[in-house]
Scaffold this motif. Structure first.
Motif, short mmCIF file in Angstrom:
data_model
loop_
_atom_site.label_atom_id
_atom_site.label_comp_id
_atom_site.label_asym_id
_atom_site.label_seq_id
_atom_site.Cartn_x
_atom_site.Cartn_y
_atom_site.Cartn_z
N VAL A 242 -9.44 7.83 -1.84
CA VAL A 242 -8.28 8.40 -1.65
C VAL A 242 -8.17 9.73 -1.28
O VAL A 242 -8.97 10.72 -1.70
CB VAL A 242 -7.47 8.43 -3.13
CG1 VAL A 242 -6.05 8.69 -2.94
CG2 VAL A 242 -7.42 6.84 -3.49
N ILE A 243 -7.52 10.23 -0.11
CA ILE A 243 -7.21 11.46 0.29
C ILE A 243 -5.82 11.85 -0.12
O ILE A 243 -4.80 11.21 0.17
CB ILE A 243 -7.42 11.49 1.79
CG1 ILE A 243 -8.76 11.11 2.22
CG2 ILE A 243 -7.06 12.78 2.31
CD1 ILE A 243 -9.14 10.98 3.72
N ILE A 244 -5.67 13.02 -0.86
CA ILE A 244 -4.66 13.75 -1.36
C ILE A 244 -4.63 15.17 -0.99
O ILE A 244 -5.39 15.85 -1.48
CB ILE A 244 -4.07 13.39 -2.56
CG1 ILE A 244 -4.25 11.98 -3.05
CG2 ILE A 244 -2.68 14.15 -3.06
CD1 ILE A 244 -3.77 11.73 -4.73
N ARG A 245 -3.66 15.42 0.18
CA ARG A 245 -3.66 17.07 0.30
C ARG A 245 -2.29 17.42 0.84
O ARG A 245 -1.42 16.57 1.11
CB ARG A 245 -4.59 17.38 1.77
CG ARG A 245 -5.85 17.18 1.46
CD ARG A 245 -6.76 17.39 2.69
NE ARG A 245 -8.39 17.05 2.53
CZ ARG A 245 -9.36 17.62 3.60
NH1 ARG A 245 -8.71 18.25 4.54
NH2 ARG A 245 -10.47 17.35 3.50
N PRO A 246 -1.99 18.59 0.52
CA PRO A 246 -0.91 19.30 0.90
C PRO A 246 -0.81 19.26 2.31
O PRO A 246 -1.81 19.25 3.33
CB PRO A 246 -0.88 20.75 0.51
CG PRO A 246 -1.72 20.66 -0.70
CD PRO A 246 -2.79 19.81 -0.27
N VAL B 49 0.84 -1.32 -0.06
CA VAL B 49 0.14 -0.04 0.01
C VAL B 49 0.92 1.22 0.04
O VAL B 49 0.75 2.19 -0.80
CB VAL B 49 -1.09 0.08 1.23
CG1 VAL B 49 -1.64 1.31 1.31
CG2 VAL B 49 -1.94 -1.30 0.96
N ASP B 50 1.92 1.17 0.76
CA ASP B 50 2.87 2.35 0.66
C ASP B 50 3.68 2.78 -0.61
O ASP B 50 3.85 3.70 -0.87
CB ASP B 50 4.05 2.24 1.99
CG ASP B 50 3.50 2.32 3.65
OD1 ASP B 50 2.29 2.84 3.54
OD2 ASP B 50 3.85 1.80 4.34
N THR B 51 3.85 1.45 -1.16
CA THR B 51 4.50 1.72 -2.47
C THR B 51 3.42 2.39 -3.31
O THR B 51 3.84 3.13 -4.27
CB THR B 51 4.96 0.37 -2.91
OG1 THR B 51 5.93 -0.15 -1.88
CG2 THR B 51 5.66 0.34 -4.29
N SER B 52 2.35 1.81 -3.43
CA SER B 52 1.21 2.13 -4.40
C SER B 52 0.95 3.71 -3.70
O SER B 52 0.99 4.62 -4.95
CB SER B 52 0.05 1.48 -4.29
OG SER B 52 0.40 0.26 -4.58
N LEU C 200 1.47 6.80 -6.45
CA LEU C 200 0.44 7.88 -6.92
C LEU C 200 0.67 9.33 -6.65
O LEU C 200 0.39 10.08 -7.48
CB LEU C 200 -0.87 7.28 -6.03
CG LEU C 200 -2.11 8.25 -6.25
CD1 LEU C 200 -2.53 8.18 -7.78
CD2 LEU C 200 -3.34 7.62 -5.41
N ALA C 201 1.30 9.43 -5.40
CA ALA C 201 1.78 10.85 -5.07
C ALA C 201 2.74 11.47 -5.80
O ALA C 201 2.54 12.71 -6.27
CB ALA C 201 2.07 10.91 -3.51
N ALA C 202 3.65 10.79 -6.45
CA ALA C 202 4.59 11.26 -7.33
C ALA C 202 4.10 11.52 -8.63
O ALA C 202 4.56 12.03 -9.38
CB ALA C 202 5.86 10.23 -7.43
N ALA C 203 3.00 10.93 -9.07
CA ALA C 203 2.41 11.12 -10.39
C ALA C 203 1.23 12.35 -10.44
O ALA C 203 1.10 12.57 -11.74
CB ALA C 203 1.62 9.85 -10.63
N VAL C 204 0.93 13.00 -9.24
CA VAL C 204 -0.04 13.81 -9.74
C VAL C 204 0.67 15.22 -8.73
O VAL C 204 1.58 14.98 -8.13
CB VAL C 204 -1.30 13.63 -8.82
CG1 VAL C 204 -1.81 12.26 -9.62
CG2 VAL C 204 -1.06 13.36 -7.39
#
Length: 427
Positions: free
Chosen positions: A76-80, A53-56, A60-64
């Motif tokens: 999925v939660i992505i925030r600064p 999960v950490d690898t995924s 994912l973070a590096a791609a967006v």
């Protein structure tokens, strides 16, 4: 015995099974091993899931770029890192320590457990990226349940098989042990009857039967030889006695006749023992009331006992009726009385109680360590041979007891003396 008592005795009997004990021990070790293996597998499996999960999440973070994606999706939660408002406080604490697994008391977006990772997006901005773990861990929980259930079933089957094997092995060992007990009690016909040769217990049973066959042959041969010698010597002994009686009266003649008579008594006793031991089954047996038997014996020997300066006492308490050879029992009681006359004190007691008859005296008694010795033929504690006796009296009593399947019990008589009893069992 009550049903509970029988059940408890059966359980104790089964617990004595070595096979069952080994099965329980191996099952216990198997259970411990399985538990450790399952726990280690689940821990390593969880770590592998979290690592994946950490690898995924990192990928994912590096791609967006956090600024160009929707603020949050449902899964999925992505925030600064600087914009964590609206998220549970546990997310902020996880962000402070660099990420990790977050467990919540209440569902957040239908999940109580989240995996949080602090990484950088495609622009190098630190972001918090998190996904729920419930789906991933559900599969792990399912795997754990399958492993625990399988281990439990295998353990239960092993215990059932062990219990059955232990019960069968214990039955066979009990048969061997029972045969040894019967041989020790003098029943030389005892055999296990085992004809198979499937395992070591079968081999042991067959070896026991072969040993019993040889033992019976040797004992029979010895008895036959003793009886034959006694029988063959009676005729020359009678001739010798007749010649002695023809000698002139005198002290030497009397002493010689007394010795000849003593030899004749010994041979007669040996032959009686041989005849008793050669008997089989219950031929000649009749119903004998032990109270009447002891009373009759007391009537016969009362005068003899009183003439010797001793006193006869009779004790009869709730005696029973048994199936026995009356003449043999009278002979056995006569031998016990003779022993008490020679070795006992001034009081001789004849008793009948329940299925037990015997004689007790108030003499010096016998050391209990000698009880097993004095019932053997020709064994006398009076090694100097200063007292009358042939050493065959108790041997004959034992032969009578064996013939009736009775127990010959020697014990100390309170306060002093020896108590000898024949305790009859059901034939």
């Amino acid at each position: 015995m009550s049903l509970a008592g029988k059940l408890a005795a059966r359980v104790r009997w089964l617990i004595r099974s070595l096979t069952l004990r080994l099965t329980l021990l191996l099952s216990f070790l198997f259970a411990i091993g399985m538990a450790v293996a399952i726990i280690v597998a689940l821990i390593l499996g969880r770590e592998a899931v979290l690592s994946r999960v950490d690898t995924s999440l990192s990928g994912l973070a590096a791609a967006v770029a956090a600024d160009n994606v929707p603020r949050d999706t449902f899964s999925v939660i992505i925030r600064p890192v600087s914009e964590l408002d609206g998220l549970p406080k546990a997310f902020a604490r996880a962000a402070e320590r660099g990420g990790g697994t977050v467990g919540l008391k209440n569902d957040f977006r239908r999940s109580e457990e989240w995996r949080v990772l602090i990484s950088e997006d495609s622009r190098g901005t630190p972001v918090l990226i998190a996904v729920p773990l419930d789906d991933s861990l559900d599969a792990l929980d399912l795997l754990g349940n399958i492993l625990w259930t399988t281990a439990g079933l295998v353990l239960a089957v092993a215990l059932i098989i062990g219990l059955g094997a232990g019960w069968l092995a214990q039955r066979r060992l009990s048969r061997i042990s029972g045969t040894l007990d019967r041989l020790a009690d003098g029943d030389l016909k005892a055999r296990t009857g085992n004809k198979r040769s499937a395992d070591d217990l079968d081999d042991l049973a067959r070896q026991l039967d072969r040993t019993a066959d040889e033992l019976e042959r040797l004992v029979s041969q010895t008895r036959y030889l003793s009886a034959s010698l006694a029988h063959d010597l009676r005729t020359p002994l009678a001739r010798l006695r007749a010649r002695l009686e023809m000698m002139p009266e005198g002290e030497e003649r009397g002493a010689a006749l007394e010795e000849a008579g003593r030899l004749s008594d010994i041979f007669d006793t040996i032959m009686r023992i041989a005849r008793i031991e050669a008997g089989v089954g219950s031929e000649g047996f009749e119903k004998v009331t032990l109270a009447d038997l002891v009373t009759d014996v007391a009537g016969i020997y009362e005068a003899v006992i009183e003439d010797s300066g001793k006193r006869l006492e009779l004790s009869v308490k709730t005696p029973e009726t048994i199936l026995a050879d009356r003449q043999m029992l009278v002979q056995a009681m006569a031998n016990l009385i003779q022993n008490a006359l020679v070795h006992g004190g001034d009081v001789i007691t004849l008793f009948a109680q329940g299925r037990e008859i015997g004689v007790a005296d108030n003499g010096d008694g016998v050391d209990p360590t000698q009880f097993m010795e004095i019932v053997k033929p020709m064994v006398r504690l009076d090694t100097a041979r200063e007292r009358d006796g042939t050493g065959l009296g108790l041997a004959l009593v034992r032969a009578v007891a064996d013939r009736h399947g009775a127990h010959l019990i020697l014990s100390e008589n309170a306060p002093t003396g020896l108590r000898v009893a024949l305790k009859f069992t059901e034939l």
